[in-house]
Design a protein around this motif. Structure first.
Motif, PDB file in Angstrom:
ATOM      1  N   GLU A   4       4.831 -21.887  74.486  1.00 50.96           N
ATOM      2  CA  GLU A   4       5.540 -21.423  73.298  1.00 50.96           C
ATOM      3  C   GLU A   4       6.502 -20.332  73.711  1.00 50.96           C
ATOM      4  OE1 GLU A   4       4.559 -19.456  68.925  1.00 50.96           O
ATOM      5  OE2 GLU A   4       2.914 -19.920  70.294  1.00 50.96           O
ATOM      6  N   LEU A   5       7.764 -20.549  73.414  1.00 52.62           N
ATOM      7  CA  LEU A   5       8.789 -19.544  73.661  1.00 52.62           C
ATOM      8  C   LEU A   5       9.040 -18.800  72.361  1.00 52.62           C
ATOM      9  CD1 LEU A   5      11.079 -18.188  75.296  1.00 52.62           C
ATOM     10  CD2 LEU A   5      12.549 -20.095  74.572  1.00 52.62           C
ATOM     11  N   ARG A   6       8.787 -17.511  72.391  1.00 47.87           N
ATOM     12  CA  ARG A   6       9.047 -16.652  71.225  1.00 47.87           C
ATOM     13  C   ARG A   6      10.138 -15.661  71.614  1.00 47.87           C
ATOM     14  NH1 ARG A   6       5.371 -17.019  67.272  1.00 47.87           N
ATOM     15  NH2 ARG A   6       5.672 -14.901  66.526  1.00 47.87           N
ATOM     16  N   VAL A   7      11.153 -15.577  70.785  1.00 52.15           N
ATOM     17  CA  VAL A   7      12.246 -14.642  71.032  1.00 52.15           C
ATOM     18  C   VAL A   7      12.297 -13.668  69.867  1.00 52.15           C
ATOM     19  CG1 VAL A   7      14.699 -14.340  71.519  1.00 52.15           C
ATOM     20  CG2 VAL A   7      13.534 -16.442  72.263  1.00 52.15           C
ATOM     21  N   PHE A   8      12.105 -12.409  70.189  1.00 50.99           N
ATOM     22  CA  PHE A   8      12.145 -11.338  69.199  1.00 50.99           C
ATOM     23  C   PHE A   8      13.548 -10.752  69.225  1.00 50.99           C
ATOM     24  CE2 PHE A   8       7.853 -11.914  70.500  1.00 50.99           C
ATOM     25  CZ  PHE A   8       7.076 -11.684  69.365  1.00 50.99           C
ATOM     26  N   PHE A  53      11.957 -11.823  75.199  1.00 49.52           N
ATOM     27  CA  PHE A  53      11.486 -13.195  75.359  1.00 49.52           C
ATOM     28  C   PHE A  53      10.028 -13.162  75.811  1.00 49.52           C
ATOM     29  CE2 PHE A  53      15.979 -13.426  75.562  1.00 49.52           C
ATOM     30  CZ  PHE A  53      16.358 -14.689  75.154  1.00 49.52           C
ATOM     31  N   LEU A  54       9.220 -14.020  75.225  1.00 47.10           N
ATOM     32  CA  LEU A  54       7.802 -14.104  75.533  1.00 47.10           C
ATOM     33  C   LEU A  54       7.426 -15.576  75.629  1.00 47.10           C
ATOM     34  CD1 LEU A  54       4.716 -13.392  75.499  1.00 47.10           C
ATOM     35  CD2 LEU A  54       4.939 -13.083  73.036  1.00 47.10           C
ATOM     36  N   ASN A  96      10.955 -19.273  67.369  1.00 45.00           N
ATOM     37  CA  ASN A  96       9.741 -19.811  67.960  1.00 45.00           C
ATOM     38  C   ASN A  96       9.997 -21.262  68.338  1.00 45.00           C
ATOM     39  OD1 ASN A  96       7.010 -20.001  68.564  1.00 45.00           O
ATOM     40  ND2 ASN A  96       6.527 -20.712  66.518  1.00 45.00           N
ATOM     41  N   THR A  97       9.700 -21.617  69.584  1.00 45.77           N
ATOM     42  CA  THR A  97       9.897 -22.982  70.063  1.00 45.77           C
ATOM     43  C   THR A  97       8.668 -23.411  70.856  1.00 45.77           C
ATOM     44  OG1 THR A  97      12.270 -22.514  70.287  1.00 45.77           O
ATOM     45  CG2 THR A  97      11.439 -24.472  71.406  1.00 45.77           C
TER      46      THR A  97
END
Length: 108
Positions: A4-8, A53-54, A96-97
């Motif tokens: 899961e790619l989470r971008v804040f 990016f997480l 969120n991807t």
């Protein structure tokens, strides 16, 4: 295995508050709930230096739903988030991807 790619996307000037929240509290709560992180990145060169990016690692979408749901409802997390936003919101938005590796990906 899925990732899961989470971008804040932070409010300008609030990235330090988000980084502090992850370092001091969120990572400990991720561990408590069995959430595995692959890594965190900030932007040195790119569109916005207000982004974090997480990438999280999951065995399945069911695991993600169970563990991330428990984390999101954890009273300690709700208090941590509230405290970090005492001086205003930290994130302008979060994208969120869910990523699925290709057959030739080194990371699967």
């Amino acid at each position: 295995m899925i990732h899961e790619l989470r971008v804040f996307h932070c409010v300008p000037g609030r990235l330090p508050a988000l980084l502090k929240r992850f370092e001091n509290d969120t990572l400990r709560l991720f561990e408590k709930h069995g959430i595995k992180q692959v890594g965190f990145w900030t932007v040195a060169i790119g569109e916005s230096n207000n982004d974090l990016f997480l990438i999280l690692q999951w065995e399945s979408l069911a695991e993600r739903e169970q563990k991330f749901g428990a984390f999101g409802n954890d009273p300690e997390w709700l208090e941590v988030r509230k405290k970090s936003e005492e001086h205003g919101p930290v994130e302008a938005s979060i994208t969120n991807t869910i990523l699925v590796p290709t057959t030739f990906s080194m990371l699967r």
